[in-house]
Scaffold this active site. Structure first.
Site, PDB file in Angstrom:
ATOM      1  N   CYS A  70       3.088   1.108   2.825  1.00 22.28           N
ATOM      2  CA  CYS A  70       4.300   0.191   2.550  1.00 22.28           C
ATOM      3  C   CYS A  70       5.600   1.039   1.798  1.00 22.28           C
ATOM      4  CB  CYS A  70       3.908  -0.839   1.848  1.00 22.28           C
ATOM      5  SG  CYS A  70       2.915  -1.971   2.795  1.00 22.28           S
ATOM      6  N   CYS A  80       0.896  -1.390  -0.057  1.00 23.88           N
ATOM      7  CA  CYS A  80      -0.086  -0.051  -0.110  1.00 23.88           C
ATOM      8  C   CYS A  80       0.813   1.380  -0.046  1.00 23.88           C
ATOM      9  CB  CYS A  80      -0.872  -0.066   1.197  1.00 23.88           C
ATOM     10  SG  CYS A  80      -0.187   0.486   2.887  1.00 23.88           S
ATOM     11  N   CYS A 110       4.384  20.534  -7.787  1.00 27.10           N
ATOM     12  CA  CYS A 110       3.955  21.188  -8.923  1.00 27.10           C
ATOM     13  C   CYS A 110       4.285  22.680  -8.700  1.00 27.10           C
ATOM     14  CB  CYS A 110       2.751  20.895  -9.244  1.00 27.10           C
ATOM     15  SG  CYS A 110       2.472  19.167  -9.618  1.00 27.10           S
ATOM     16  N   CYS A 112       4.001  -2.748   8.270  1.00 26.81           N
ATOM     17  CA  CYS A 112       3.097  -1.460   7.713  1.00 26.81           C
ATOM     18  C   CYS A 112       2.142  -1.182   8.930  1.00 26.81           C
ATOM     19  CB  CYS A 112       2.532  -1.827   6.376  1.00 26.81           C
ATOM     20  SG  CYS A 112       1.444  -0.528   5.615  1.00 26.81           S
TER      21      CYS A 112
HETATM   22 ZN   LIG Z   1       1.001  -1.404   3.696  1.00 23.65          ZN
END
Ligand SMILES: [Zn+2]
Length: 329
Positions: free
Chosen positions: A160, A157, A175, A232
């Site tokens: 992670c 994810c 930007c 995570c």
């Molecule tokens: Zn994760």
């Protein structure tokens, strides 16, 4: 006719739904590709209005939208309807916050990143991981961009990938400091839309599973396998700190030289506010969604829900005091 989708896949696209968070450069291009592809229900959410400086890279908008100071979500909704009248489209003028995330994002098959900041991306990641919904991360800055499809429990994810101590260069450049080149936006939006079509047409086995990045100026392309982090916070520990609002400040910076003010649960009568401000000699511009006026060097845009964007300062105190003075505490 494309074998990867075929008639059954096209029917599944018609029955599918996606929500696009942020309808700036990447979001507008993705929305356009998915509307043309026949995704049955699309929602676009954006907090900002169209400005002339957006037109260099934001494919759905034109000069008349900027002149009318239309919110991007409203302009996108009407443009997308012209592209495909057989699908359901709704544009929502709002910032996505921990408070309204569930209400705005629930009930869609796929969530797509069109945001311009990591605070909202981590909120999106927390929501998607908790709800077990796939989402696609996409970002571009300068001539560089990347995309990565996240399927909670199956792939890494965003936490992670980025909450590893070394967050990488994407977090430092934005930007606003280096600009973004139009062609990289189209490229990243195409990568994101292709992955979306695989998921929404029911072909998840076709997902490439990699983080693809590209720099259209140097010609450098990368394809990286991202591992899940066994420690995570989000997808292993189920700790959703962004969704719980711990990381969300009341006033957030947005765009170039601007401060956004959230006035929670406040609804404003824009017509009477407009009259009041005009009576003091200010030039006020209004449409169905917002009211805009300038107090040089500042420019203030107020939305019906009480939210305001103060341009011309990055100091929340200056923005707060202008808000209190002209809109009311
Ligand atoms: Zn994760």
């Amino acid at each position: 006719m494309f074998a990867g989708i075929g008639e059954p896949g096209q029917r599944r696209l018609k029955a599918s739904s996606a929500v696009i968070l942020g309808c700036g450069a990447i979001g507008a291009s993705v929305a356009q590709l998915l509307a043309r592809a026949g995704v049955g229900r699309l929602r676009v959410i954006d907090r900002d209005l169209v400005e002339p400086s957006n037109l260099q890279r934001q494919a759905l908008f034109d000069e008349s939208d900027a002149r009318a100071a239309l919110p991007k979500a409203a302009a996108a909704e009407s443009k997308l309807r012209q592209l495909n009248s057989e699908i359901e489209i709704d544009g929502i003028v709002s910032d996505v916050t921990p408070r309204n995330a569930a209400e705005l994002l629930n009930g869609f098959d796929l969530l797509l990143d069109g945001t311009d900041n990591f605070e909202t991306r981590f909120l999106l990641n927390d929501f998607a991981v908790q709800a077990g919904r796939p989402w696609i991360y996409a970002a571009a800055v300068g001539s560089y961009g990347l995309s990565f499809t996240i399927r909670p429990g199956m792939t890494a994810c965003l936490a992670c990938l980025l909450e590893t101590g070394d967050a990488g260069p994407m977090l430092e450049e934005t930007c606003d400091t280096v600009g973004v080149l139009g062609p990289v936006v189209s490229l990243v939006a195409s990568l994101e839309a292709a992955e979306a079509l695989k998921i929404l047409s029911g072909q998840p086995e076709a997902l490439h599973g990699r983080l693809l990045s590209c720099d259209v100026w140097s010609g450098r392309l990368q394809s990286i396998v991202v591992s899940r982090n066994p420690q995570c916070r989000a997808c292993v520990g189920h700790e959703y700190s962004y969704l719980e609002g711990e990381s969300q400040p009341h006033i957030t910076m947005c765009g170039r030289d601007s401060v956004q003010i959230h006035e929670r649960r406040r609804s404003l009568d824009l017509a009477s506010l407009g009259k009041k401000l005009s009576a003091t000699g200010l030039a006020v511009k209004t449409n169905d969604f917002l009211l805009k006026f300038a107090i040089p060097p500042y420019e203030i845009t107020v939305f019906g829900d009480g939210r305001a964007i103060v341009k011309g300062s990055t100091d929340p105190l200056v923005a707060r005091s202008l808000y209190a003075r002209y809109i009311g505490a």
